[in-house]
Design an enzyme around this catalytic site. Sequence first.
Site, PDB file in Angstrom:
ATOM      1  N   ASP A 264     -13.106 -32.086  17.865  1.00  0.00           N
ATOM      2  CA  ASP A 264     -13.224 -30.655  18.114  1.00  0.00           C
ATOM      3  C   ASP A 264     -13.036 -29.942  16.773  1.00  0.00           C
ATOM      4  O   ASP A 264     -12.443 -30.503  15.839  1.00  0.00           O
ATOM      5  CB  ASP A 264     -12.147 -30.217  19.113  1.00  0.00           C
ATOM      6  CG  ASP A 264     -12.100 -28.718  19.270  1.00  0.00           C
ATOM      7  OD1 ASP A 264     -13.126 -28.132  19.655  1.00  0.00           O
ATOM      8  OD2 ASP A 264     -11.038 -28.123  18.988  1.00  0.00           O
TER       9      ASP A 264
ATOM     10  N   ASP B 196      -7.734 -29.814  21.108  1.00  0.00           N
ATOM     11  CA  ASP B 196      -6.587 -28.933  21.340  1.00  0.00           C
ATOM     12  C   ASP B 196      -6.768 -27.980  22.514  1.00  0.00           C
ATOM     13  O   ASP B 196      -5.807 -27.385  22.982  1.00  0.00           O
ATOM     14  CB  ASP B 196      -6.314 -28.098  20.079  1.00  0.00           C
ATOM     15  CG  ASP B 196      -7.340 -26.993  19.897  1.00  0.00           C
ATOM     16  OD1 ASP B 196      -6.953 -25.804  19.884  1.00  0.00           O
ATOM     17  OD2 ASP B 196      -8.534 -27.293  19.770  1.00  0.00           O
TER      18      ASP B 196
ATOM     19  N   ASN C  62     -11.475 -27.168  26.894  1.00  0.00           N
ATOM     20  CA  ASN C  62     -12.779 -27.841  26.933  1.00  0.00           C
ATOM     21  C   ASN C  62     -12.756 -29.204  26.249  1.00  0.00           C
ATOM     22  O   ASN C  62     -13.769 -29.900  26.221  1.00  0.00           O
ATOM     23  CB  ASN C  62     -13.872 -26.953  26.329  1.00  0.00           C
ATOM     24  CG  ASN C  62     -13.633 -26.621  24.866  1.00  0.00           C
ATOM     25  OD1 ASN C  62     -12.492 -26.548  24.411  1.00  0.00           O
ATOM     26  ND2 ASN C  62     -14.696 -26.397  24.127  1.00  0.00           N
TER      27      ASN C  62
END
Length: 272
Positions: free
Chosen positions: A9, A219, A222
């Site tokens: 991410d 984190d 999603n």
Amino acid sequence: MKYKLIALDLDGTLKNSDNQITAKTKEALIEVQKQGVKIVLASGRPTAGLRHEAKELLLDEFGGYLLSFNGARVGTVPNQETVYEQTLSIEEAKKVYTQAKQYNLACMTYKNDSIYTEDIDDEYVCIEAKINDIRKYQVSSFIDILENPIHKVLLTGTPEYIASIEEEFKKPFGNELSIYRSAPFFLEVMAKNIDKAASLDRLAKSLGIKQEEVIAFGDGYNDLSMIEYAGLGVAMENAVEEVKQRAKVVTKSNNEDGIAYVLSQIYEGVEY
């Protein structure tokens, strides 16, 4: 266990609070690529919003991947060949827009590497444009720009309001669409069964990589699916509590090179 694919991410994970990839984290990720490990940037961002980070991590040199729109598209770096893609139909996008207007949510989508919205001055629309370093265009009618299927509709509101209406907003769509929060002020809408895990699984299989050979760092909400999917799901110390509870490992924060910290314990030659 030799991990062969690392999913990252971006905001709050790969990038620190100053919106930078630190030197230590960059060095760690370049080193593992030298060892043959593939990197995929896995984000809710549009594909254009990942170009700077892909270049910075030398994904064009080592042959990496971009999982954008929360998994609605997976493509190669640098030639952007599509590995997997799933879009919202025009009718589905229209239904989302109509519902968004009923809840007074700002609504945007992406076209030609730009944001298109009726709410160009909305605080959170401006944040999205800044995060991705892309232009935004004011349109008089959101529906009129829906000439082709799209990857995602992004809805915005205050964190408190989004949290209060999320479940109610989703009800009319049942299981027809994938709808969930990324940032507290963003409500993401994609095609059915689209999430980071499903698309990461398709990519891994296309590369002949087993699920247990995948590491995923994240984190936010999603990121939950890919953290649960991966052989090693890693939550940053700054992650939301639910992500930390479901991860196999909780590392240091995005401001403390949490990615490099984990990789230094797995791969020789990676320093922390």
